[in-house]
Design an enzyme around this catalytic site. Structure first.
Site, PDB file in Angstrom:
ATOM      1  N   TYR A 149       0.809  -1.225   0.000  1.00  0.00           N
ATOM      2  CA  TYR A 149       0.000   0.000   0.000  1.00  0.00           C
ATOM      3  C   TYR A 149       0.842   1.274   0.000  1.00  0.00           C
ATOM      4  CZ  TYR A 149      -4.488  -2.345   0.674  1.00  0.00           C
ATOM      5  OH  TYR A 149      -5.617  -3.101   0.508  1.00  0.00           O
ATOM      6  N   LYS A 219       3.440 -13.727   6.433  1.00  0.00           N
ATOM      7  CA  LYS A 219       3.738 -14.723   5.395  1.00  0.00           C
ATOM      8  C   LYS A 219       5.255 -14.873   5.284  1.00  0.00           C
ATOM      9  CE  LYS A 219       2.094 -17.554   2.245  1.00  0.00           C
ATOM     10  NZ  LYS A 219       1.489 -18.818   2.671  1.00  0.00           N
ATOM     11  N   ASP A 285      -2.209 -17.643   5.750  1.00  0.00           N
ATOM     12  CA  ASP A 285      -3.222 -18.554   5.241  1.00  0.00           C
ATOM     13  C   ASP A 285      -3.730 -19.487   6.335  1.00  0.00           C
ATOM     14  OD1 ASP A 285      -0.542 -19.296   4.967  1.00  0.00           O
ATOM     15  OD2 ASP A 285      -0.976 -20.886   3.569  1.00  0.00           O
ATOM     16  N   ASP A 309      -5.839  -6.125   5.504  1.00  0.00           N
ATOM     17  CA  ASP A 309      -6.999  -5.830   4.671  1.00  0.00           C
ATOM     18  C   ASP A 309      -7.868  -7.071   4.517  1.00  0.00           C
ATOM     19  OD1 ASP A 309      -8.717  -4.449   3.058  1.00  0.00           O
ATOM     20  OD2 ASP A 309      -7.277  -4.024   1.472  1.00  0.00           O
TER      21      ASP A 309
END
Length: 421
Positions: A149, A219, A285, A309
């Site tokens: 972002y 991640k 995930d 988000d």
């Protein structure tokens, strides 16, 4: 009388009648702003009588600003938020082809609002796609200024994309780009300072509210030097700055390796019983699955911008949707805070009375908490729950509830006000 909120020695100083700048917003912004303010005003009056009052000051942004000033984000608007520190806004539509990447991102980056805080809780009576929504009680700390972002992108076919590609191949010896000549590029900055201040705020929040855990969601198994570093910096911070108040999963693993699983479990149990905040990490995930299957295992979430988000909207859906999901953008180092409706502008229902003002109302309750007016905020939460328990809702929830009573935007706000005790 000084009506501006002050920030001194790391704390905000709030007068009895603070000025609160507000942006009405685009689309349904006009529909939800006035009803939301009436609810907040009623809660303040119920809590404090005539001794406290919010003074609402409209400032312009979005289409309304452009129509009146020719500018989507006038300098006067930014100055108002700087002068008064705390404000609230409705949804804003980013203009197409105007050179502005996002009005919301512009506000966050100009004021360096590095925390996007999204508390997720269920109100009894609200329809949910999960079996036990009452177990969902999480507080998301989403880093707000870095990651994808940050807006560092180069479109394929442009000179800058070619220069960037040349730099990657010839200077950095990168040879893993599958289709280099047709690729666009994005840069993902993740700094130690940015990561630390976000995770510090999350841990402080957990400590102050006596919440059981902080989960660092990342991640890092794939992006080792950005998201992996985010995780490691988080553990370092927890152990060095909050060593007496936290116990980390990394400490558990070290104890297990040195002394065995039995001793490690004993240390963890001791930390929990003494009220320490457990700091752990989960791959993104896996977290999206865990939050559905075992939501009670997670309390405060600290994560990067893009992950946040995704996570924010999934968790909101678990308790009724973003129509009743509040949010705030905060800089705990300067005191700046802008509370906001977390949904879009929904221009297709603007002016119809179908809009749900719940997100903005609950964001207003968060604003009251930020001011230290907790009694007024509790009135909002209690009245909202009473309203839902009577199955009186706006059109977005009406279609999902048997035996519900359909209310317009304004009628829903009036019903909440009637339920303020």
């Amino acid at each position: 009388m000084n009506h501006a909120i002050q920030f001194q020695h790391g704390k905000i100083i709030v007068p009895d009648q603070p000025v609160i700048p507000f942006i009405e917003g685009d689309g349904i912004g006009k529909d939800i702003t006035e009803p939301s303010q009436r609810v907040i005003n009623a809660a303040v009056t119920a809590a404090y009588g005539n001794t406290k009052k919010l003074i609402w000051k409209e400032v312009l942004a979005g289409k309304k600003a452009f129509e009146l000033t020719g500018n989507y984000m006038p300098d006067e608007t930014l100055k108002a938020f700087q002068d008064y520190l705390v404000g609230i806004k409705g949804p804003l539509e980013t203009p197409v082809g105007e050179g502005i990447r996002s009005l919301n991102v512009a506000l966050r980056q100009t004021l360096d609002l590095y925390v996007c805080l999204r508390p997720i809780r269920w109100f009894k009576g609200v329809p949910s796609p999960v079996r036990y929504p009452e177990l969902v009680d999480m507080h998301i700390f989403r880093e707000n200024t870095e990651d994808i972002y940050a807006g560092i992108e180069f479109m394929t076919g442009t000179e800058k994309a070619s220069q960037f590609l040349d730099f990657l191949i010839n200077e950095m010896e990168v040879n893993v780009i599958r289709f280099p000549e047709s690729s666009s590029f994005g840069v993902k900055p993740v700094s130690k300072e940015g990561s630390e201040r976000l995770i510090r705020a999350a841990i402080q929040y957990a400590v102050q509210r006596e919440l059981p855990s902080v989960t660092i969601v990342h991640k890092g198994n794939i992006m080792k030097f950005t998201e992996g570093a985010f995780k490691n910096w988080g553990y370092d911070l927890a152990e060095t700055e909050f060593g007496e108040q936290t116990f980390t999963w990394r400490q558990y693993q070290k104890t297990e390796k040195l002394l065995g699983k039995t001793e490690a479990k004993a240390e963890l149990a001791k930390a929990k019983s003494s009220g320490k905040v457990i700091v752990k990490d989960v791959i993104t995930d896996a977290f999206l699955q865990e939050s559905l299957l075992h939501p009670f295992d997670h309390s405060v979430i600290a994560t990067l911008n893009l992950n946040g988000d995704y996570i924010s909207d999934q968790l909101a859906a678990m308790v009724g949707g973003i129509g009743i999901s509040p949010g705030a953008n905060i800089n705990y180092n300067s005191g700046y805070a802008i509370f906001e409706a977390t949904h879009g502008t929904a221009p297709n229902i603007a002016g119809t009375g179908k809009a749900n003002p719940g997100s903005l109302i609950l964001s207003g309750a968060m604003l009251l908490e930020y001011l230290g007016w907790d009694k007024a905020a509790e009135h909002v939460y209690d009245a909202m729950e009473h309203t839902f328990s009577k199955r009186k809702v706006t059109s977005d929830l009406f279609s999902m509830m048997e035996g519900a009573i359909l209310l317009s935007t304004s009628e829903f706000a009036n019903e909440i006000i009637r339920n303020i005790h």
